[in-house]
Scaffold this active site. Structure first.
Site, PDB file in Angstrom:
ATOM      1  N   LEU A  46     -33.003  27.039  18.845  1.00  0.00           N
ATOM      2  CA  LEU A  46     -33.955  27.872  19.561  1.00  0.00           C
ATOM      3  C   LEU A  46     -33.205  28.484  20.735  1.00  0.00           C
ATOM      4  CD1 LEU A  46     -37.366  25.947  19.913  1.00  0.00           C
ATOM      5  CD2 LEU A  46     -36.970  28.145  18.801  1.00  0.00           C
ATOM      6  N   ASP A  47     -33.336  29.788  20.930  1.00  0.00           N
ATOM      7  CA  ASP A  47     -32.689  30.449  22.054  1.00  0.00           C
ATOM      8  C   ASP A  47     -33.173  29.841  23.367  1.00  0.00           C
ATOM      9  OD1 ASP A  47     -31.377  32.186  20.348  1.00  0.00           O
ATOM     10  OD2 ASP A  47     -32.946  33.714  20.477  1.00  0.00           O
TER      11      ASP A  47
END
Length: 310
Positions: A46-47
């Site tokens: 996940l960024d």
């Protein structure tokens, strides 16, 4: 002499609610320190911008991380119109601004039709995909751009939740490898004003959703009040990683051959795909999860990943 591993030998899954501003690897390291675990891994990046469902694998569960990497995902996204950034999200540098005029719900809905079903996407230069061993985002930060091949992904649903001024919200259900930032950028271009992801939240990853998740603050509170016993009580079983797969029930004899790596014939097994492997209990109670298998072309069940017996 084998080196002794540092940390506690714990196995299972924990679904953290990743906060904004940290990477998936940061989350792994934080969980590893809190649990003092030997081995922890995540199941799909996940960024830092994104929040939400991030399943973490401990010990034996790391054998099944690939299956969660390959699973479908659900996201909520806030899209900002009129501003393009180099990364396609709010963490990037602004590269272009345009006025947002003559855009309404009808126009957005019409364009969303192009982002449903099977579509081809060119991954962002700010993705974690590797080029000659280097993540693309590291090259992008050096000002280097390389050619990327389009990838086929599936958008099962892409629904407009709200639209006001220069922002709109989307609920997206998609296959692995889908880049929401790329969807946002392409929608922005189709509308003629540009766009980027202002906020992103993962709501589901494979069998896990927000109701399964727990914050790091809550994990810390549990540890402070009950130590490792309280933390370990939160671990989901290894089998939960594939809980949405069909079950194949094995006798002790067939389970023996499966553990030797041999395919077996199991009556009434599914005709294809991956399956959970459960060894039946002799007393009629719930059986024991021993791993996952795959149905071969000839109908036999072949082992693919097995857990160690304790």
């Amino acid at each position: 002499m084998a080196r002794r591993q540092k940390g506690r030998d714990v196995s299972g899954m924990i679904v953290v609610d990743k906060p904004r501003g940290i990477s998936s690897n940061d989350a792994v390291q934080a969980a590893k320190r809190l649990y003092r675990a030997q081995k922890v891994g995540h199941t799909g990046s996940l960024d830092p911008l994104a929040t939400g469902v991030l399943p973490l694998c401990f010990g034996e569960a790391t054998k099944f991380s690939q299956f969660l990497l390959d699973s479908d995902k659900k996201y909520w996204a806030l899209i900002k119109l009129g501003v393009r950034t180099d990364s396609g999200d709010a963490d990037g540098e602004v590269v272009l601004t345009r006025p947002v005029v003559d855009i309404d719900v009808i126009k957005i809905e019409r364009i969303l039709e192009n982002f449903r079903g099977e579509i081809d996407q060119i991954p962002s230069m700010f993705s974690a995909i590797k080029h000659h061993g280097q993540p693309l985002y590291k090259l992008a930060r050096q000002g280097i751009e390389v050619e990327r091949k389009a990838r086929r992904v599936t958008i099962y649903s892409n629904e407009l939740v709200s639209f006001a001024g220069d922002e709109f919200e989307l609920e997206i259900h998609c296959s692995k490898g889908t880049y929401v930032r790329t969807i946002a950028e392409e929608i922005g271009e189709a509308l003629g004003c540009g766009a980027h992801v202002a906020a992103l939240r993962r709501r589901q990853a494979g069998p896990y959703d927000e109701s399964d998740s727990i914050s790091f603050d809550e994990l810390q509170r549990r540890y402070e009040s009950g130590g490792f016993e309280a933390l370990d009580a939160l671990l989901l079983p290894v089998s939960s990683a594939v809980s949405d797969w069909p079950v194949v029930s094995l006798s002790d004899a067939t389970a023996f051959y499966i553990r030797q790596g041999q395919p077996v014939i199991v009556p009434h097994a599914p005709s294809s795909g991956h399956v959970q492997l459960i060894e039946r209990a002799k007393d009629g109670s719930t059986g024991t999860f021993i791993g996952v298998g795959e149905i071969l072309d000839d109908g036999r069940v072949a082992p693919r990943r097995l857990v160690l017996a304790h």
